[in-house]
Motif scaffolding. Structure first.
Motif, PDB file in Angstrom:
ATOM      1  N   SER A 304     -22.152  26.839  -5.218  1.00 14.04           N
ATOM      2  CA  SER A 304     -22.966  26.332  -5.192  1.00 14.04           C
ATOM      3  C   SER A 304     -23.362  25.882  -3.593  1.00 14.04           C
ATOM      4  O   SER A 304     -22.392  25.741  -2.758  1.00 14.04           O
ATOM      5  CB  SER A 304     -22.879  24.887  -5.544  1.00 14.04           C
ATOM      6  OG  SER A 304     -24.209  23.812  -5.402  1.00 14.04           O
ATOM      7  N   PRO A 305     -24.182  25.617  -3.098  1.00 14.28           N
ATOM      8  CA  PRO A 305     -24.827  25.347  -1.592  1.00 14.28           C
ATOM      9  C   PRO A 305     -24.616  23.847  -1.317  1.00 14.28           C
ATOM     10  O   PRO A 305     -23.974  23.515  -0.125  1.00 14.28           O
ATOM     11  CB  PRO A 305     -26.035  25.144  -1.791  1.00 14.28           C
ATOM     12  CG  PRO A 305     -26.963  26.417  -2.633  1.00 14.28           C
ATOM     13  CD  PRO A 305     -25.792  26.065  -3.636  1.00 14.28           C
ATOM     14  N   LEU A 306     -23.713  23.246  -2.021  1.00 18.00           N
ATOM     15  CA  LEU A 306     -23.297  21.926  -2.005  1.00 18.00           C
ATOM     16  C   LEU A 306     -22.495  21.590  -2.581  1.00 18.00           C
ATOM     17  O   LEU A 306     -21.922  20.645  -2.721  1.00 18.00           O
ATOM     18  CB  LEU A 306     -23.827  20.650  -2.876  1.00 18.00           C
ATOM     19  CG  LEU A 306     -26.020  20.952  -2.534  1.00 18.00           C
ATOM     20  CD1 LEU A 306     -25.797  20.107  -3.212  1.00 18.00           C
ATOM     21  CD2 LEU A 306     -25.956  20.415  -0.925  1.00 18.00           C
ATOM     22  N   ALA A 307     -21.294  22.841  -3.132  1.00 21.93           N
ATOM     23  CA  ALA A 307     -19.737  22.676  -3.054  1.00 21.93           C
ATOM     24  C   ALA A 307     -18.955  22.026  -2.292  1.00 21.93           C
ATOM     25  O   ALA A 307     -19.186  21.859  -0.958  1.00 21.93           O
ATOM     26  CB  ALA A 307     -19.326  23.940  -3.667  1.00 21.93           C
ATOM     27  N   ASP A 308     -18.437  21.462  -3.049  1.00 23.76           N
ATOM     28  CA  ASP A 308     -17.331  20.630  -2.054  1.00 23.76           C
ATOM     29  C   ASP A 308     -18.389  19.300  -1.220  1.00 23.76           C
ATOM     30  O   ASP A 308     -17.653  18.947  -0.223  1.00 23.76           O
ATOM     31  CB  ASP A 308     -16.316  21.459  -1.295  1.00 23.76           C
ATOM     32  CG  ASP A 308     -15.380  21.979  -2.134  1.00 23.76           C
ATOM     33  OD1 ASP A 308     -15.010  21.446  -2.766  1.00 23.76           O
ATOM     34  OD2 ASP A 308     -14.911  23.409  -1.847  1.00 23.76           O
ATOM     35  N   TYR A 309     -19.326  18.655  -1.602  1.00 24.88           N
ATOM     36  CA  TYR A 309     -20.039  18.086  -0.568  1.00 24.88           C
ATOM     37  C   TYR A 309     -20.178  17.861   0.737  1.00 24.88           C
ATOM     38  O   TYR A 309     -20.000  16.994   1.666  1.00 24.88           O
ATOM     39  CB  TYR A 309     -19.015  16.494  -0.501  1.00 24.88           C
ATOM     40  CG  TYR A 309     -19.076  15.962  -2.076  1.00 24.88           C
ATOM     41  CD1 TYR A 309     -20.006  15.401  -2.508  1.00 24.88           C
ATOM     42  CD2 TYR A 309     -17.995  16.369  -2.923  1.00 24.88           C
ATOM     43  CE1 TYR A 309     -19.707  14.778  -4.056  1.00 24.88           C
ATOM     44  CE2 TYR A 309     -17.700  15.618  -4.140  1.00 24.88           C
ATOM     45  CZ  TYR A 309     -18.630  15.069  -5.206  1.00 24.88           C
ATOM     46  OH  TYR A 309     -18.454  15.188  -5.761  1.00 24.88           O
ATOM     47  N   GLY A 310     -20.348  19.362   0.519  1.00 21.99           N
ATOM     48  CA  GLY A 310     -21.316  19.637   2.499  1.00 21.99           C
ATOM     49  C   GLY A 310     -22.341  20.940   1.977  1.00 21.99           C
ATOM     50  O   GLY A 310     -22.048  21.887   1.151  1.00 21.99           O
ATOM     51  N   VAL A 311     -22.887  20.981   2.952  1.00 22.90           N
ATOM     52  CA  VAL A 311     -24.194  21.786   3.045  1.00 22.90           C
ATOM     53  C   VAL A 311     -24.389  23.092   3.159  1.00 22.90           C
ATOM     54  O   VAL A 311     -23.623  23.427   4.685  1.00 22.90           O
ATOM     55  CB  VAL A 311     -25.634  21.172   3.665  1.00 22.90           C
ATOM     56  CG1 VAL A 311     -26.888  22.382   4.030  1.00 22.90           C
ATOM     57  CG2 VAL A 311     -25.734  19.798   3.217  1.00 22.90           C
ATOM     58  N   LYS A 312     -23.771  23.814   2.351  1.00 24.07           N
ATOM     59  CA  LYS A 312     -23.918  25.479   2.957  1.00 24.07           C
ATOM     60  C   LYS A 312     -24.789  26.079   4.480  1.00 24.07           C
ATOM     61  O   LYS A 312     -25.757  25.978   3.974  1.00 24.07           O
ATOM     62  CB  LYS A 312     -23.388  26.690   2.253  1.00 24.07           C
ATOM     63  CG  LYS A 312     -23.429  27.981   2.444  1.00 24.07           C
ATOM     64  CD  LYS A 312     -23.230  29.044   0.975  1.00 24.07           C
ATOM     65  CE  LYS A 312     -22.159  28.456   0.256  1.00 24.07           C
ATOM     66  NZ  LYS A 312     -22.851  29.525  -1.065  1.00 24.07           N
ATOM     67  N   GLY A 313     -23.701  26.131   5.327  1.00 26.16           N
ATOM     68  CA  GLY A 313     -24.713  27.120   6.570  1.00 26.16           C
ATOM     69  C   GLY A 313     -24.817  25.951   7.700  1.00 26.16           C
ATOM     70  O   GLY A 313     -25.148  25.975   9.126  1.00 26.16           O
TER      71      GLY A 313
END
Length: 355
Positions: A304-313
């Motif tokens: 997920s783009p938000l996995a582990d409470y971070g925004v991918k990229g």
């Protein structure tokens, strides 16, 4: 205490899912009464509880991001069952926790999807039932004051956390995927979560106390428990009529309170969460120490783009975590508010049909 995939076997996970679904179904019915009250006697409390419920879910999501240290190498975070039950009612409280867990599992890969039923049962149903039963018992025997509400909320929240840990141990005893000494697991889980319960109790008491101080009419658990206004008549203090004490506060719109609560949730999730403890939480620590984390499976939403409470990229850790927190608060608020609005609308429609 988010249970990941792989801790509990499939049959027990399915059974827990059935229990959770049943609890949510019962809570939907009960929440219609908690959110739909519009009688003169209730002072339109249900109308004020409906928008508050979505905010409570979003606030709990935000505070759950704030892991606090409880022992060497161990952290804890708010479970929120007691807080939700006291603020908006036990049935609505179960739904608040269910919404939070659903958002965390789908968007942030926090808590297994196959373990969603286990998490709702252990973190939602158990905490709400234990906390609210104890809370109601305490306010019945304590003086009928606002201070009693905050004291009762502290005790209820404190007990609800180790009760949830004990419930997880029971579930693991039935469907655990690793052969470990259950007595030691029980002692470790209840021990560390009693410490976490102190933090939970403090957060719950401070939050409930703050809301009771400014808008007691918005606190489900404080209905009818506010201290009557005192008037001096012929040199003696006497209780004023209850309506005079409550009406000026109840007549105010909750809009400013709602905006203030939302701002607090956004600040906590978007900024304060960066300073949360990075140590494993109570369940993770006990699982690693006792060796029942061997069968943990990769989360289905790990990409997920938000996995582990971070925004991918987004490379900057502070910005990535802050954005993820803000998005989570917004998503939880939107889903929760929409769900509670539908629940209340069904109540209103049913009442209209009966007329």
């Amino acid at each position: 205490m988010h249970v990941p995939d792989g801790f509990i076997n499939a049959p027990v996970s399915v059974a827990a899912g059935v229990v959770a679904a049943g609890a949510v179904a019962v809570s939907l019915r009960g929440a219609r009464r908690e959110l739909g009250g519009t009688s003169r006697a209730e002072g339109h409390a249900g109308e004020r509880a409906a928008p508050l419920a979505g905010l409570v879910a979003a606030f709990i999501f935000a505070v759950q991001m704030l892991n606090f240290p409880v022992a060497a190498g161990t952290s804890g975070h708010l479970l929120g069952g007691a807080l939700a039950a006291i603020l908006v009612g036990p049935y609505t409280g179960v739904l608040c926790i269910a919404v939070v867990l659903l958002m965390q599992g789908i968007l942030f890969a926090d808590g297994g999807l196959t373990a969603l039923g286990v998490n709702i049962t252990v973190m939602g149903v158990v905490t709400v039932v234990v906390a609210y039963a104890l809370f109601r018992g305490l306010v019945l025997v304590l003086p009928r004051t606002r201070r009693s509400v905050t004291v009762a909320s502290f005790v209820a929240a404190l007990v609800s956390v180790p009760a949830s840990a004990a419930a997880f141990t029971l579930v693991y005893a039935i469907g655990g995927t690793t052969d470990v000494p259950l007595g030691k697991v029980f002692a470790a889980m209840v021990g560390v979560h009693t410490l976490i319960g102190i933090g939970e109790a403090a957060i719950t008491m401070l939050t409930v106390g703050a809301v009771v101080a400014v808008r007691p009419d918005l606190v489900y658990g404080a209905r009818g428990l506010t201290t009557p206004l005192k008037l001096r008549v012929n040199g003696e203090l006497v209780d004023a009529a209850p309506a005079r004490d409550f009406a000026p506060v109840a007549a105010r719109s909750p809009k400013k309170f709602w905006l203030g609560g939302l701002a607090a949730a956004l600040v906590l999730a978007g900024f304060v969460s960066f300073y949360a403890s990075a140590s494993p939480d109570g369940l993770e620590k006990v699982a690693a120490d006792k060796g029942f984390d061997k069968n943990v499976e990769e989360h289905d939403a790990a990409g997920s783009p938000l996995a582990d409470y971070g925004v991918k990229g987004v490379e900057a850790a502070r910005l990535s975590g802050g954005l993820a927190g803000v998005i989570g608060v917004g998503a939880t608020l939107a889903v929760g508010t929409g769900a509670f609005w539908l629940v209340r609308r069904r109540r209103t429609e049913a009442s209209g049909a009966q007329v």
